[in-house]
Scaffold this motif. Structure first.
Motif, PDB file in Angstrom:
ATOM      1  N   MET A   1      19.714   7.363  -1.950  1.00 48.48           N
ATOM      2  CA  MET A   1      18.433   7.886  -2.417  1.00 48.48           C
ATOM      3  C   MET A   1      17.384   6.766  -2.527  1.00 48.48           C
ATOM      4  SD  MET A   1      16.696  10.417  -3.315  1.00 48.48           S
ATOM      5  CE  MET A   1      15.201  10.771  -4.170  1.00 48.48           C
ATOM      6  N   ALA A   2      17.816   5.637  -3.071  1.00 51.12           N
ATOM      7  CA  ALA A   2      16.874   4.541  -3.250  1.00 51.12           C
ATOM      8  C   ALA A   2      16.340   4.053  -1.907  1.00 51.12           C
ATOM      9  CB  ALA A   2      17.521   3.405  -4.019  1.00 51.12           C
ATOM     10  N   ARG A   3      17.195   4.030  -0.888  1.00 52.03           N
ATOM     11  CA  ARG A   3      16.759   3.572   0.433  1.00 52.03           C
ATOM     12  C   ARG A   3      15.699   4.513   0.982  1.00 52.03           C
ATOM     13  NH1 ARG A   3      16.468  -1.317   2.263  1.00 52.03           N
ATOM     14  NH2 ARG A   3      16.056  -1.228   4.447  1.00 52.03           N
ATOM     15  N   ALA A   4      15.853   5.798   0.700  1.00 50.47           N
ATOM     16  CA  ALA A   4      14.859   6.775   1.138  1.00 50.47           C
ATOM     17  C   ALA A   4      13.509   6.495   0.475  1.00 50.47           C
ATOM     18  CB  ALA A   4      15.331   8.188   0.819  1.00 50.47           C
ATOM     19  N   MET A   5      13.528   6.068  -0.775  1.00 46.67           N
ATOM     20  CA  MET A   5      12.293   5.738  -1.476  1.00 46.67           C
ATOM     21  C   MET A   5      11.623   4.526  -0.842  1.00 46.67           C
ATOM     22  SD  MET A   5      10.049   6.455  -3.694  1.00 46.67           S
ATOM     23  CE  MET A   5      10.777   7.693  -4.726  1.00 46.67           C
ATOM     24  N   PHE A   6      12.425   3.559  -0.419  1.00 47.81           N
ATOM     25  CA  PHE A   6      11.873   2.377   0.232  1.00 47.81           C
ATOM     26  C   PHE A   6      11.205   2.758   1.552  1.00 47.81           C
ATOM     27  CE2 PHE A   6      12.430  -1.300   3.112  1.00 47.81           C
ATOM     28  CZ  PHE A   6      11.584  -2.179   2.459  1.00 47.81           C
ATOM     29  N   GLU A   7      11.854   3.584   2.333  1.00 42.65           N
ATOM     30  CA  GLU A   7      11.287   4.008   3.616  1.00 42.65           C
ATOM     31  C   GLU A   7      10.017   4.836   3.395  1.00 42.65           C
ATOM     32  OE1 GLU A   7      12.143   2.922   6.567  1.00 42.65           O
ATOM     33  OE2 GLU A   7      13.712   1.719   5.621  1.00 42.65           O
ATOM     34  N   TYR A   8      10.033   5.683   2.378  1.00 43.92           N
ATOM     35  CA  TYR A   8       8.848   6.472   2.040  1.00 43.92           C
ATOM     36  C   TYR A   8       7.690   5.554   1.640  1.00 43.92           C
ATOM     37  CZ  TYR A   8       5.733   9.513  -0.568  1.00 43.92           C
ATOM     38  OH  TYR A   8       4.617  10.168  -1.042  1.00 43.92           O
ATOM     39  N   THR A   9       7.993   4.548   0.850  1.00 39.04           N
ATOM     40  CA  THR A   9       6.975   3.588   0.411  1.00 39.04           C
ATOM     41  C   THR A   9       6.347   2.883   1.604  1.00 39.04           C
ATOM     42  OG1 THR A   9       8.091   3.259  -1.708  1.00 39.04           O
ATOM     43  CG2 THR A   9       6.573   1.530  -0.993  1.00 39.04           C
ATOM     44  N   LYS A  10       7.159   2.456   2.556  1.00 40.67           N
ATOM     45  CA  LYS A  10       6.637   1.802   3.753  1.00 40.67           C
ATOM     46  C   LYS A  10       5.711   2.742   4.530  1.00 40.67           C
ATOM     47  CE  LYS A  10       9.723  -0.025   6.360  1.00 40.67           C
ATOM     48  NZ  LYS A  10      10.858  -0.628   7.090  1.00 40.67           N
ATOM     49  N   THR A  11       6.098   4.000   4.634  1.00 41.19           N
ATOM     50  CA  THR A  11       5.277   4.983   5.348  1.00 41.19           C
ATOM     51  C   THR A  11       3.924   5.150   4.665  1.00 41.19           C
ATOM     52  OG1 THR A  11       7.255   6.157   6.063  1.00 41.19           O
ATOM     53  CG2 THR A  11       5.182   7.374   6.158  1.00 41.19           C
ATOM     54  N   VAL A  12       3.947   5.285   3.342  1.00 40.92           N
ATOM     55  CA  VAL A  12       2.699   5.451   2.588  1.00 40.92           C
ATOM     56  C   VAL A  12       1.822   4.219   2.751  1.00 40.92           C
ATOM     57  CG1 VAL A  12       1.728   5.652   0.262  1.00 40.92           C
ATOM     58  CG2 VAL A  12       3.656   7.075   0.931  1.00 40.92           C
ATOM     59  N   LEU A  13       2.397   3.033   2.645  1.00 44.77           N
ATOM     60  CA  LEU A  13       1.612   1.809   2.758  1.00 44.77           C
ATOM     61  C   LEU A  13       0.978   1.664   4.143  1.00 44.77           C
ATOM     62  CD1 LEU A  13       3.811  -0.719   0.764  1.00 44.77           C
ATOM     63  CD2 LEU A  13       1.663   0.330   0.067  1.00 44.77           C
ATOM     64  N   LYS A  14       1.694   2.058   5.175  1.00 42.54           N
ATOM     65  CA  LYS A  14       1.105   2.031   6.525  1.00 42.54           C
ATOM     66  C   LYS A  14      -0.109   2.940   6.599  1.00 42.54           C
ATOM     67  CE  LYS A  14       5.373   1.223   9.044  1.00 42.54           C
ATOM     68  NZ  LYS A  14       6.368   1.846   9.935  1.00 42.54           N
ATOM     69  N   LYS A  15       0.013   4.122   5.984  1.00 40.74           N
ATOM     70  CA  LYS A  15      -1.067   5.107   6.063  1.00 40.74           C
ATOM     71  C   LYS A  15      -2.304   4.705   5.271  1.00 40.74           C
ATOM     72  CE  LYS A  15       1.763   9.079   7.136  1.00 40.74           C
ATOM     73  NZ  LYS A  15       2.180  10.432   6.752  1.00 40.74           N
ATOM     74  N   VAL A  16      -2.122   3.968   4.187  1.00 44.92           N
ATOM     75  CA  VAL A  16      -3.276   3.591   3.351  1.00 44.92           C
ATOM     76  C   VAL A  16      -3.743   2.164   3.604  1.00 44.92           C
ATOM     77  CG1 VAL A  16      -2.673   5.236   1.542  1.00 44.92           C
ATOM     78  CG2 VAL A  16      -1.907   2.875   1.347  1.00 44.92           C
ATOM     79  N   SER A  17      -3.215   1.517   4.624  1.00 44.63           N
ATOM     80  CA  SER A  17      -3.563   0.122   4.875  1.00 44.63           C
ATOM     81  C   SER A  17      -5.021  -0.072   5.296  1.00 44.63           C
ATOM     82  CB  SER A  17      -2.626  -0.480   5.920  1.00 44.63           C
ATOM     83  OG  SER A  17      -2.781   0.174   7.151  1.00 44.63           O
ATOM     84  N   PHE A  18      -5.747   1.005   5.554  1.00 43.60           N
ATOM     85  CA  PHE A  18      -7.162   0.900   5.909  1.00 43.60           C
ATOM     86  C   PHE A  18      -8.033   0.575   4.696  1.00 43.60           C
ATOM     87  CE2 PHE A  18      -6.540   5.223   4.528  1.00 43.60           C
ATOM     88  CZ  PHE A  18      -7.688   5.518   3.807  1.00 43.60           C
ATOM     89  N   ASP A  19      -7.522   0.815   3.477  1.00 40.47           N
ATOM     90  CA  ASP A  19      -8.295   0.635   2.243  1.00 40.47           C
ATOM     91  C   ASP A  19      -7.519  -0.295   1.308  1.00 40.47           C
ATOM     92  OD1 ASP A  19      -9.829   0.806  -0.030  1.00 40.47           O
ATOM     93  OD2 ASP A  19      -9.476   2.938  -0.373  1.00 40.47           O
ATOM     94  N   ALA A  20      -8.027  -1.486   1.092  1.00 42.34           N
ATOM     95  CA  ALA A  20      -7.315  -2.482   0.291  1.00 42.34           C
ATOM     96  C   ALA A  20      -7.096  -2.032  -1.150  1.00 42.34           C
ATOM     97  CB  ALA A  20      -8.066  -3.807   0.320  1.00 42.34           C
ATOM     98  N   THR A  21      -8.054  -1.337  -1.737  1.00 37.29           N
ATOM     99  CA  THR A  21      -7.911  -0.887  -3.127  1.00 37.29           C
ATOM    100  C   THR A  21      -6.796   0.141  -3.256  1.00 37.29           C
ATOM    101  OG1 THR A  21     -10.268  -1.262  -3.479  1.00 37.29           O
ATOM    102  CG2 THR A  21      -9.138   0.119  -5.085  1.00 37.29           C
ATOM    103  N   LEU A  22      -6.796   1.108  -2.383  1.00 42.46           N
ATOM    104  CA  LEU A  22      -5.750   2.124  -2.387  1.00 42.46           C
ATOM    105  C   LEU A  22      -4.386   1.511  -2.083  1.00 42.46           C
ATOM    106  CD1 LEU A  22      -5.231   5.124  -2.703  1.00 42.46           C
ATOM    107  CD2 LEU A  22      -5.819   5.431  -0.297  1.00 42.46           C
ATOM    108  N   PHE A  23      -4.371   0.567  -1.169  1.00 37.51           N
ATOM    109  CA  PHE A  23      -3.138  -0.136  -0.818  1.00 37.51           C
ATOM    110  C   PHE A  23      -2.568  -0.846  -2.050  1.00 37.51           C
ATOM    111  CE2 PHE A  23      -0.664  -3.630   0.958  1.00 37.51           C
ATOM    112  CZ  PHE A  23       0.052  -3.000   1.967  1.00 37.51           C
ATOM    113  N   CYS A  24      -3.427  -1.516  -2.800  1.00 42.61           N
ATOM    114  CA  CYS A  24      -2.978  -2.218  -4.014  1.00 42.61           C
ATOM    115  C   CYS A  24      -2.389  -1.250  -5.033  1.00 42.61           C
ATOM    116  CB  CYS A  24      -4.123  -3.003  -4.629  1.00 42.61           C
ATOM    117  SG  CYS A  24      -4.558  -4.474  -3.703  1.00 42.61           S
ATOM    118  N   LYS A  25      -3.005  -0.093  -5.182  1.00 39.05           N
ATOM    119  CA  LYS A  25      -2.476   0.910  -6.120  1.00 39.05           C
ATOM    120  C   LYS A  25      -1.091   1.378  -5.695  1.00 39.05           C
ATOM    121  CE  LYS A  25      -6.900   2.686  -7.708  1.00 39.05           C
ATOM    122  NZ  LYS A  25      -7.792   3.843  -7.770  1.00 39.05           N
ATOM    123  N   GLU A  26      -0.900   1.567  -4.410  1.00 33.57           N
ATOM    124  CA  GLU A  26       0.404   2.002  -3.910  1.00 33.57           C
ATOM    125  C   GLU A  26       1.454   0.906  -4.055  1.00 33.57           C
ATOM    126  OE1 GLU A  26       1.378   5.022  -3.158  1.00 33.57           O
ATOM    127  OE2 GLU A  26      -0.632   5.823  -3.468  1.00 33.57           O
TER     128      GLU A  26
END
Length: 65
Positions: A1-26
């Motif tokens: 389960m934890a590994r799935a959370m890590f992969e999900y986190t990477k996906t979210v960070l890729k998607k929000v990498s256009f905005d530094a503020t949002l990226f920092c929050k994630e």
């Protein structure tokens, strides 16, 4: 389960990498959710994103010990 959370986190960070503020929050959320050994992997992943988008550099402060 934890590994799935890590992969999900990477996906979210890729998607929000256009905005530094949002990226920092994630990144801040990820630090609370992930296991300690996953945080080092996350640091490596973020460094690769910083190569493409240098303004994300300020997110590294959340990964300091």
């Amino acid at each position: 389960m934890a590994r799935a959370m890590f992969e999900y986190t990477k996906t979210v960070l890729k998607k929000v990498s256009f905005d530094a503020t949002l990226f920092c929050k994630e990144v801040e959320k990820a630090v609370k959710r992930l296991l300690p050994h996953e945080l080092e992997e996350l640091r490596i992943f973020i460094l690769s994103l910083i190569n493409q988008n240098p303004e994300l550099n300020k997110s590294l402060i959340y990964l300091q010990a």
